[in-house]
Design a protein around this motif. Structure first.
Motif, PDB file in Angstrom:
ATOM      1  N   TYR A   1      -5.270  -3.592   3.800  1.00  0.00           N
ATOM      2  CA  TYR A   1      -6.449  -3.285   3.001  1.00  0.00           C
ATOM      3  C   TYR A   1      -7.069  -4.574   2.470  1.00  0.00           C
ATOM      4  O   TYR A   1      -6.382  -5.425   1.903  1.00  0.00           O
ATOM      5  CB  TYR A   1      -6.092  -2.386   1.817  1.00  0.00           C
TER       6      TYR A   1
ATOM      7  N   ARG B   1     -12.411  -0.771  -0.649  1.00  0.00           N
ATOM      8  CA  ARG B   1     -11.448  -1.418   0.244  1.00  0.00           C
ATOM      9  C   ARG B   1     -11.589  -0.839   1.644  1.00  0.00           C
ATOM     10  O   ARG B   1     -12.038   0.296   1.821  1.00  0.00           O
ATOM     11  CB  ARG B   1     -10.011  -1.216  -0.262  1.00  0.00           C
TER      12      ARG B   1
ATOM     13  N   TRP C   1       0.845  -1.175   0.000  1.00  0.00           N
ATOM     14  CA  TRP C   1       0.000   0.000   0.000  1.00  0.00           C
ATOM     15  C   TRP C   1       0.889   1.236   0.000  1.00  0.00           C
ATOM     16  O   TRP C   1       2.096   1.154   0.236  1.00  0.00           O
ATOM     17  CB  TRP C   1      -0.964   0.006   1.192  1.00  0.00           C
TER      18      TRP C   1
ATOM     19  N   TRP D   1      -9.376  -0.716   5.526  1.00  0.00           N
ATOM     20  CA  TRP D   1      -8.197  -1.041   6.330  1.00  0.00           C
ATOM     21  C   TRP D   1      -8.691  -1.790   7.569  1.00  0.00           C
ATOM     22  O   TRP D   1      -9.423  -1.249   8.388  1.00  0.00           O
ATOM     23  CB  TRP D   1      -7.469   0.232   6.741  1.00  0.00           C
TER      24      TRP D   1
ATOM     25  N   LYS E   1      -9.975  -5.937  -0.143  1.00  0.00           N
ATOM     26  CA  LYS E   1     -10.751  -5.522  -1.305  1.00  0.00           C
ATOM     27  C   LYS E   1     -12.198  -5.977  -1.181  1.00  0.00           C
ATOM     28  O   LYS E   1     -12.484  -7.073  -0.709  1.00  0.00           O
ATOM     29  CB  LYS E   1     -10.132  -6.111  -2.574  1.00  0.00           C
TER      30      LYS E   1
END
Length: 703
Positions: free
Chosen positions: A485, A470, A22, A472, A487
Motif C-alpha cells: 500500500y 492508499r 497491512w 495497492w 499512501k
C-alpha cells in the motif's frame, strides 16, 4: 559498494508513504517483504541499494515533503486558516493574495512562526495566487464539502430524496447504431428516464480507448482518462444522414448491410463494429476536411490544449507501430518516440498531420455527443443528469501514461491484495499517480483529470475511492502478493475534488465497496462524497438491514456491474456461472452456495415484508420469478438521498455485465439491452417499477 540492510529500506519506505504492514480480509496481520519494498521504491525513483542511493532518496523526499519548502500548490478550506510549510522562509515577509475575482488581500507573516506559517481565512473558494517576494504558489481553497443532491435540487421539493437509473452505455440499442451503443441512444434514454421521473442517469466509463487495437474494450482499462471513447460517436450526428449515406457508399455495398447485421446481433462484436465505425468516421472526416469551414473544430482544438494534442499524436503513433508489426506499448518504442515533448515526436506529428488531425476530430465529435446527452437530460428536467464514471487508473501502455510520464509511476500497477474471493490478489495493469510527483507539480495532472471527468456531467462516480487514501501497487512482472500500500495525500485530493465539484456543480459518488479502513467512510461523508450501499451487501447477522437502517450519506442501489442482477441473484444465475467457471468461494460447493442463497432470499423477503413492500410468505423455490416490484419499493424506501436502479433490474434481466476474474469465458462488456433506448422504459412492467420509485421518493424532475 556496501549494500543497505532491511532496516534502511524500511525507513525509506516509511518516509515515502509505503506501508510495511497491512491487514488481510480475514483480519490477519501481514508484512511486505523487503524485496518487494525495494522494487517499489525503485519504481518511485527512490532507490536504496547503497548508502549513497538511500541518502539521495531521503533528500529527494525532503525537498518535496519538507516543512521548509513552499510547494507550488497548497489546499485549504474556505473560511479556515491556511497553513503553509516553509515557515522560516516566510517569517516577517509581506505577501499578496490575488483572488480569482481580481481582488487582492495584502498582509505580512509574523516575525516568528511555528513549524508552519498561517494565512487568514479566505471566504471564497477557488484557485488563488499567493505572492511572497519572487515566490508564487497556488492556493486551492475548497468549499467544506462537495456539491450535493440537495444543492442540485435547489429547494424545488420538500423531500430531497431522488432516484436515477444506471446503464452500460455500450449496451444501448437504437436503429442505425451499427452494433455499439452511442451518445444519441444515451440522449434518447435520458429523455425517456426523465419523463418517468428520474433525476439522474449514471453511465459506464467513456474514457478514451485504443483505436488501433479494437480488441481492448473494457471501459475500466482505458488508454486515457483525459479524453473520450470515440466508438460512442453516432456517425449520423457528425455531418448528417446524407453525409453518412455517402460515406457508406464509398465503403462498398457491404458496409450498410454489415452495419444492420451488427446492430441486430445479441452481443456486441467489438472488433467488427469498431472497425466499421472507424472506417465510416474516417470517410466523414474526409468530407469535413473538404467542406471548408473548420472554425468550430479549430476552437475546440485551442480549448483542449496539450491533452488533446498528446492523445491524438499517441493514437497515430500507436497505429503506426502496430501497422509495422511492432509493439503498441510506448515503453518499447524508440527512445525519441517515448518523449511526447521530443523533436522526434514533433517531426512524426508534422509528417502525419492528417492522421493526428483525424483523431482530434474524433475527440471533438465525441465531446459534442456527450455534451448533447447531458443537455438532453437537463432540458428534459433532470436536476442532476449524467453521472460519469472515473476509472481508478489508465493502462500503463496507453496515452495518459505516455503523455504524463512525470506524474504517473512507470513500473507499478494498481491492484488488490489477496482476499477471500481472490486468493492470489489482483493486478489490474493500470498506472497510478506518484504522490511525490503530484505534490512537486502542483497536482496539475490530477486536476486536469478531474476536470475531464466533470466536463459534461452533473455528477462523477470515483471508482475505488479508497485510492484517495492508499493504493495497492504491484511491481512490473511481479505477483499481486508482492505489492504494498502506498499512501496518498488524501485531504489535498479531497479538497480538490470538492473544489472541482462546486465549479462544475456536480455531485460526487465514491465507490467504497470491499475492505475499507475504519473511519474512511466517515471522512468521505464529512467532505460530501456519497458512498455506495448495495442491497446484496446490506446484511448483518443473517438479516437484511431495514430501509431505515441504510446510510443517509451514501447512494442506495440494488447491484453493480460486477454483481448479479436481482433476477439473476434470486434464481442463482451467478452460482451457475461460478460453478461453470470454477469461481466458487474456496472450500464451498455449488450446493453450499445454493443453500446459503435460499437463506438469503428468505431474509430479504422478511426485510421487504417489514417495510411493507411484500406480503405473505417468501417464494419457496429459486425458480420462482424474482419479486422485482418489492425490491424496487424497498430500495425507494431507504433513507439514501439518491437511489440508483441499474437498468438491468428495471427490466428484470438475468445476466450481469461483467464477471470479475474472467476474460473470454464470459461475455464481459458485450451484452446489449433488449429494446430501443427511446422506448425501453415504456413497457408496462418497467414503467410500473419506475412509478414505484416515484411513489417511494420525490419525483426528481418536477418543479
Amino acid at each position: 559498494m556496501k549494500n543497505m540492510n532491511d532496516m534502511d529500506v524500511f525507513n525509506l519506505a516509511r518516509a515515502a508513504g509505503l506501508a510495511r504492514e497491512w491487514t488481510s480480509a480475514k483480519g490477519e496481520p501481514m508484512q511486505v517483504a523487503p524485496e518487494s519494498l525495494r522494487a517499489i521504491l525503485d519504481a518511485l525513483d527512490l532507490p536504496c541499494a547503497t548508502p549513497e542511493q538511500c541518502r539521495d532518496s531521503h533528500q529527494r523526499l525532503a525537498s518535496i515533503q519538507g516543512e521548509d519548502v513552499l510547494p507550488p500548490l497548497v489546499t485549504g478550506v474556505a473560511g479556515s486558516a491556511l497553513h503553509l510549510p516553509g515557515a522560516q522562509q516566510l517569517a516577517g515577509k509581506s505577501y499578496r493574495i490575488e483572488l480569482e475575482s481580481g481582488e487582492h488581500i495584502d498582509g505580512r507573516f509574523p516575525d516568528e512562526t511555528g513549524a508552519q506559517a498561517e494565512l487568514p481565512p479566505i471566504d471564497r473558494y477557488g484557485y488563488h495566487r499567493l505572492l511572497v517576494g519572487e515566490r508564487e504558489t497556488t492556493l486551492a481553497v475548497a468549499p467544506p464539502r462537495c456539491f450535493g443532491v440537495a444543492d442540485a435540487l435547489q429547494g424545488r421539493q420538500a423531500d430531497p430524496r431522488v432516484w436515477g437509473l444506471g446503464v452500460q452505455l455500450y449496451s444501448l440499442r437504437r436503429r442505425g447504431d451499427g452494433g455499439i451503443g452511442d451518445f444519441t441512444g444515451l440522449s434518447q434514454l435520458a429523455r425517456s428516464a426523465a419523463s418517468h421521473g428520474a433525476a439522474a442517469l449514471a453511465i459506464s466509463p467513456v474514457h478514451a480507448m485504443f483505436s488501433a487495437d479494437v480488441t481492448r474494450f473494457s471501459p475500466y482499462s482505458p488508454s486515457s482518462r483525459l479524453l473520450l471513447n470515440v466508438l460512442h460517436i453516432d456517425p449520423a450526428n457528425v455531418l448528417g444522414p446524407d453525409a453518412l449515406a455517402t460515406a457508406l457508399t464509398t465503403l462498398g455495398e457491404a458496409a450498410a448491410s454489415n452495419m444492420t447485421r451488427l446492430e441486430h446481433e445479441p452481443l456486441i462484436n467489438w472488433p467488427a463494429s469498431a472497425l466499421l465505425r472507424l472506417l465510416v468516421l474516417r470517410r466523414l472526416y474526409e468530407q469535413f476536411s473538404a467542406a471548408g469551414d473548420q472554425s468550430e473544430f479549430a476552437a475546440f482544438r485551442a480549448r483542449s490544449g496539450t491533452a488533446l494534442q498528446d492523445h491524438a499524436r499517441f493514437e497515430a503513433l500507436h497505429a503506426w507501430h502496430l501497422a509495422k508489426g511492432e509493439s503498441g506499448d510506448w515503453r518499447g518504442w524508440a527512445n525519441g518516440l517515448r518523449n511526447p515533448r521530443g523533436t522526434e515526436v514533433e517531426t512524426f506529428a508534422h509528417e502525419h498531420a492528417q492522421e493526428v488531425a483525424f483523431h482530434e476530430f474524433l475527440q471533438w465529435q465525441a465531446a459534442r455527443g456527450l455534451a448533447g446527452a447531458q443537455s438532453s437530460a437537463r432540458e428534459a428536467g433532470m436536476p442532476i443528469g449524467l453521472i460519469t464514471d472515473l476509472a481508478v487508473g489508465a493502462d500503463n501502455g496507453g496515452s495518459q501514461a505516455w503523455s504524463r510520464q512525470a506524474e504517473i509511476i512507470n513500473g507499478l500497477s494498481v491492484g488488490a491484495p489477496p482476499d477471500v474471493l481472490n486468493t492470489r490478489g489482483q493486478n489490474w495493469g493500470l498506472g497510478a499517480f506518484s504522490p511525490q510527483a503530484m505534490k512537486a507539480r502542483g497536482f496539475g495532472a490530477y486536476i486536469e483529470m478531474l476536470r475531464a471527468a466533470f466536463a459534461y456531467a452533473g455528477g462523477v462516480r470515483i471508482d475505488h475511492v479508497l485510492g484517495l487514501s492508499r493504493l495497492w501497487l504491484v511491481p512490473q512482472s511481479a505477483s499481486p502478493t508482492q505489492g504494498a500500500y502506498l499512501k496518498y495525500p488524501m485531504y489535498d485530493l479531497l479538497h480538490l475534488v470538492a473544489l472541482e465539484s462546486w465549479r462544475h456543480r456536480a455531485i460526487v459518488i465514491g465507490e467504497d465497496l470491499g475492505t475499507i479502513p475504519p473511519g474512511f467512510q466517515k471522512i468521505l461523508a464529512q467532505h460530501g462524497l456519497l458512498g455506495i450501499r448495495v442491497l446484496l451487501f446490506q446484511q448483518h447477522d443473517g438479516r437484511f438491514l431495514g430501509a431505515g437502517e441504510w446510510s443517509s450519506e451514501a447512494i442506495a442501489t440494488t447491484t453493480t456491474h460486477d454483481l448479479p442482477t436481482v433476477a439473476g441473484w434470486w434464481q442463482g444465475r451467478d452460482i451457475d456461472w461460478a460453478g461453470q467457471l470454477d469461481l466458487l468461494e474456496p472450500g464451498k460447493s455449488e450446493a453450499d452456495a445454493r443453500r446459503h442463497r435460499g437463506h438469503e432470499r428468505v431474509a430479504l423477503w422478511q426485510s421487504m415484508k417489514d417495510a411493507g413492500c411484500a406480503n405473505g410468505n417468501a417464494p419457496e423455490s429459486h425458480a420462482d420469478a424474482a419479486p422485482l416490484d418489492a425490491v424496487v419499493g424497498f430500495l425507494s424506501a431507504t433513507v439514501a438521498p439518491l437511489a440508483m436502479l441499474p437498468i438491468e433490474d428495471a427490466l428484470g434481466l438475468h445476466e450481469q455485465p461483467n464477471i470479475p476474474g474472467t476474460i473470454d469465458t464470459h461475455p464481459n462488456w458485450r451484452r446489449r439491452l433488449p429494446g430501443p433506448a427511446a422506448s425501453l422504459l415504456d413497457a408496462p412492467s418497467v414503467a410500473h417499477r419506475l412509478a414505484i420509485m416515484n411513489r417511494g421518493r420525490s419525483c426528481g424532475n418536477k418543479s
